[in-house]
Write a protein that holds these residues in place. Sequence first.
Motif, short mmCIF file in Angstrom:
data_model
loop_
_atom_site.label_atom_id
_atom_site.label_comp_id
_atom_site.label_asym_id
_atom_site.label_seq_id
_atom_site.Cartn_x
_atom_site.Cartn_y
_atom_site.Cartn_z
N ARG A 68 0.81 -1.22 0.00
CA ARG A 68 0.00 0.00 0.00
C ARG A 68 0.85 1.27 0.00
O ARG A 68 0.78 2.10 0.92
N PRO A 69 1.68 1.46 -1.02
CA PRO A 69 2.47 2.69 -1.10
C PRO A 69 1.58 3.89 -1.39
O PRO A 69 0.44 3.74 -1.87
N ASP A 70 2.09 5.07 -1.13
CA ASP A 70 1.34 6.29 -1.44
C ASP A 70 1.35 6.59 -2.93
O ASP A 70 0.43 7.21 -3.46
N LEU A 71 2.43 6.16 -3.60
CA LEU A 71 2.59 6.46 -5.02
C LEU A 71 3.45 5.39 -5.66
O LEU A 71 4.37 4.85 -5.01
N VAL A 72 3.17 5.06 -6.92
CA VAL A 72 3.99 4.13 -7.69
C VAL A 72 4.70 4.91 -8.78
O VAL A 72 4.09 5.72 -9.47
N HIS A 73 6.00 4.66 -8.92
CA HIS A 73 6.82 5.31 -9.95
C HIS A 73 7.40 4.21 -10.82
O HIS A 73 8.29 3.47 -10.37
N THR A 74 6.93 4.10 -12.07
CA THR A 74 7.43 3.06 -12.95
C THR A 74 8.48 3.62 -13.90
O THR A 74 8.39 4.75 -14.35
N HIS A 75 9.47 2.77 -14.18
CA HIS A 75 10.55 3.14 -15.10
C HIS A 75 10.38 2.24 -16.32
O HIS A 75 10.96 1.16 -16.42
N GLY A 76 9.53 2.71 -17.26
CA GLY A 76 9.07 1.86 -18.35
C GLY A 76 7.87 1.07 -17.84
O GLY A 76 6.82 1.62 -17.55
N CYS A 77 8.03 -0.23 -17.72
CA CYS A 77 7.12 -1.20 -17.09
C CYS A 77 5.63 -0.83 -17.12
O CYS A 77 5.08 -0.34 -16.13
N LEU A 78 4.99 -1.10 -18.24
CA LEU A 78 3.56 -0.87 -18.36
C LEU A 78 2.76 -1.72 -17.38
O LEU A 78 1.72 -1.29 -16.87
N SER A 79 3.25 -2.91 -17.08
CA SER A 79 2.55 -3.78 -16.13
C SER A 79 2.38 -3.08 -14.78
O SER A 79 1.33 -3.18 -14.14
N GLY A 80 3.42 -2.37 -14.36
CA GLY A 80 3.35 -1.65 -13.08
C GLY A 80 2.33 -0.53 -13.10
O GLY A 80 1.62 -0.28 -12.12
N ARG A 81 2.22 0.14 -14.24
CA ARG A 81 1.25 1.24 -14.35
C ARG A 81 -0.18 0.71 -14.31
O ARG A 81 -1.06 1.28 -13.65
N ILE A 82 -0.41 -0.39 -15.02
CA ILE A 82 -1.76 -0.96 -15.03
C ILE A 82 -2.12 -1.48 -13.64
O ILE A 82 -3.24 -1.27 -13.15
N ALA A 83 -1.16 -2.12 -12.97
CA ALA A 83 -1.42 -2.63 -11.62
C ALA A 83 -1.72 -1.49 -10.65
O ALA A 83 -2.60 -1.60 -9.79
N ALA A 84 -1.01 -0.38 -10.79
CA ALA A 84 -1.26 0.77 -9.91
C ALA A 84 -2.66 1.32 -10.12
O ALA A 84 -3.37 1.65 -9.15
N ARG A 85 -3.08 1.43 -11.37
CA ARG A 85 -4.43 1.90 -11.65
C ARG A 85 -5.47 0.94 -11.06
O ARG A 85 -6.48 1.37 -10.49
#
Length: 373
Positions: free
Chosen positions: A82-99
Amino acid sequence: MIQVLNVISDTNIGGAGRVILNYLRYTDRSQFETLVALPRGSLLKAPLEEAGARAYEVDGMADRSYHRGDVGVLSDLFQQVRPDLVHTHGCLSGRIAARRCRIPVVYSRHSAFPVPAKLRYPPGRWVNKFVNERYADRIIAVSPAARDNLIQGGVSPQKITVVMNGVAPVQPTSEEERAALRQELSLEEGAVVFGILARLEDYKGHLHLVEAARELKERGRGKFVVLIAGTGPFEGELTRAVRDTGTGDVIKLLGFRSDVARILNTLDVQLNCSYGTEATSMALLEGMSLGLPSVASDYGGNPWVVEDGVNGLLFPSQNSAALSKAMERLMDHPEERAAMGMRARERYEERFTGGRFAQNIEQIYLDILKGAK
């Protein structure tokens, strides 16, 4: 305390990994805690933990931007941490998971490259715009060249913030230490020492540098040497090129070197010959912190780091003849070389320090969280 979970899919220590490591040296630890999700077995884990980050190894994700399974694994991790914010370096999977987990997300674009037609025109342009804007609250471009790539692919300029990379200054070594390394490398007394520190990939332009060295030799130019430090898949072809052009007497292939500071302190001029993916070269910035002038290709983000005739010289990428002439100019004009070096150091202090970079990144974090709340 604001927890920021970085997501990086690299298994090796590349440019994006070095950006995170540089950030960790200057982060405001009273306000931000840095967490990192990375592939199991990544070489980044140990240095990240040594720098003070909390690392989470995950299965999958290795050296890829998207896989449906990675989205599920990262979603589980985000729900747990449960982070306050996700910062992805590329990695579309991480962006979709954060959303999916309703966590604000920022995405950094670390590369610059010619945008293919399929992304410049519909329907690819529409899809690219949707994906990039839907799965990021803010996009960080590490140079104006990276920003321009995004815009050419349909992304709204209002979604993008340019934050040029910053680095810790390289510490100068003593004259005795520099003399010892010159002796170790058998460098001729009075020779102008050029150097390139980069992974050995074809797009880094090493073959054009070999050709430039051959042209200098054919013009009867002595008293120069080129140090090439680094390893990579192009090593065999580069070795053959040096042998076939007869430039082994003026080009020294150093392989992997852990003593980067010693190498940089030995150079008179730093080189960058890239013609692919170059955004903000960390190596150029480190050289500038020492007061090194540069000869760099005009590709990608290089023109925003090196101003032609001010703190170095630019040449048209993949143009060996122009590269050799730029090298020759700095060989023949030591006073110009020294003046460019002074201006390189000044530009580093004005724009490219690690502290400035960390402050800019953390201001974006605060802006996003303020908007989210």
